[in-house]
Design a protein around this motif. Structure first.
Motif, mmCIF file in Angstrom:
data_model
loop_
_atom_site.group_PDB
_atom_site.id
_atom_site.type_symbol
_atom_site.label_atom_id
_atom_site.label_comp_id
_atom_site.label_asym_id
_atom_site.label_seq_id
_atom_site.Cartn_x
_atom_site.Cartn_y
_atom_site.Cartn_z
ATOM 1 N N SER A 81 0.843 -1.201 0.000
ATOM 2 C CA SER A 81 0.000 0.000 0.000
ATOM 3 C C SER A 81 0.875 1.247 0.000
ATOM 4 N N ALA A 82 0.241 2.391 -0.241
ATOM 5 C CA ALA A 82 0.964 3.661 -0.198
ATOM 6 C C ALA A 82 1.516 3.912 1.204
ATOM 7 N N GLU A 83 0.711 3.581 2.224
ATOM 8 C CA GLU A 83 1.139 3.792 3.606
ATOM 9 C C GLU A 83 2.371 2.947 3.932
ATOM 10 N N GLU A 84 2.362 1.711 3.459
ATOM 11 C CA GLU A 84 3.487 0.813 3.713
ATOM 12 C C GLU A 84 4.760 1.327 3.045
ATOM 13 N N ALA A 85 4.636 1.744 1.789
ATOM 14 C CA ALA A 85 5.797 2.256 1.058
ATOM 15 C C ALA A 85 6.326 3.519 1.707
ATOM 16 N N ARG A 86 5.427 4.369 2.151
ATOM 17 C CA ARG A 86 5.829 5.618 2.788
ATOM 18 C C ARG A 86 6.542 5.343 4.112
ATOM 19 N N PHE A 87 6.044 4.382 4.863
ATOM 20 C CA PHE A 87 6.671 4.005 6.132
ATOM 21 C C PHE A 87 8.103 3.524 5.908
ATOM 22 N N ILE A 88 8.295 2.639 4.933
ATOM 23 C CA ILE A 88 9.629 2.102 4.652
ATOM 24 C C ILE A 88 10.562 3.221 4.214
ATOM 25 N N TYR A 89 10.080 4.074 3.342
ATOM 26 C CA TYR A 89 10.875 5.201 2.834
ATOM 27 C C TYR A 89 11.344 6.091 3.982
#
Length: 253
Positions: A122-130
């Motif tokens: 998800s966008a939230e997951e990608a943003r968290f990792i970033y």
């Protein structure tokens, strides 16, 4: 769009240009909705950054040299190295327990995203990792400053640590030794140096005095404040510290 502006701003915190390139590409993936690509590229940056930081201190730290040599051997043989790398960094206190746990989460998310597991990032997951990759790892110039400080303190016992007692040469040596030391490791280093001055080991005492002289000459604003509070104020009447005090006061005048 506030998320994108925050993510672009975060790029400015990255200490190494080559890692910035990875993360710019990761951000482009995120902007295009390619969240899987964002996660994978962010993870690549994390592990490459860890290997780079090991390479920078391998000549200072025997443990770092051993880990780096094994990791590069596995890389050259195209073997999996990430688990070994994270385990060794954590076991040898080169990264904190919190950062170790974060890196494990990032690795696991990368694995789920990179393989045909049916997982759709998800966008939230990608943003968290970033965010975590940059905030916990890429924004830091080096590994644990305490480890680097301990290496300096051990080598201070060496009679040839300073090749000259001339204050200009001392400054050059101290600048080199502290080039990778983050400000958060300085209070620990200074406290140990001050303790060493009044110790029984004459060589260690002398080198510690020289080291504080060199620190004074560097004239780092944050370090100066600690020199005032830990040396000038607390050791004002102690004759063991007269040389270090005199040097620092001379620099300030």
């Amino acid at each position: 769009m506030s998320h994108l502006s925050d993510m672009e701003e975060l790029l400015q915190k990255i200490s190494d240009n080559s890692m910035s390139v990875y993360m710019k590409e990761a951000l482009q993936c995120y902007s295009a909705g390619a969240y899987r690509g964002c996660i994978v590229l962010s993870s690549i940056a994390l592990f490459d950054d860890c290997v780079r930081k090991l390479a920078e201190i391998r000549h200072l730290n025997k443990v770092a040299r051993r880990i780096h040599d094994e990791v590069t051997k596995r890389q050259n043989n195209q073997d999996v190295y990430e688990n070994y790398l994270l385990e060794q960094l954590a076991a040898n206190k080169l990264i904190s327990e919190l950062d170790s746990s974060t890196a494990e989460v990032i690795k696991n998310r990368r694995n789920k995203s990179a393989h045909a597991s049916g997982h759709a990032p998800s966008a939230e997951e990608a943003r968290f990792i970033y965010f975590e990759v940059i905030d916990k790892f890429l924004s830091k110039k080096a590994f644990s400053s305490k480890v680097l400080a301990d290496e300096i303190l051990v080598r201070l016992e060496n009679r040839n640590f300073f090749y000259s007692s001339d204050i200009r040469d001392v400054k050059v040596t101290v600048e080199h030794e502290t080039s990778l030391l983050h400000n958060d490791g300085f209070p620990y280093l200074l406290a140990k140096l001050i303790d060493n001055i009044s110790g029984a080991d004459k060589q260690l005492s002398q080198n510690s005095r020289y080291f504080i002289d060199g620190i004074s000459c560097i004239n780092n604003e944050q370090w100066n404040k600690l020199l005032v509070s830990q040396l000038l104020e607390k050791k004002l009447d102690d004759t063991d510290y007269s040389r270090a005090r005199a040097c620092y006061l001379r620099i300030l005048s």
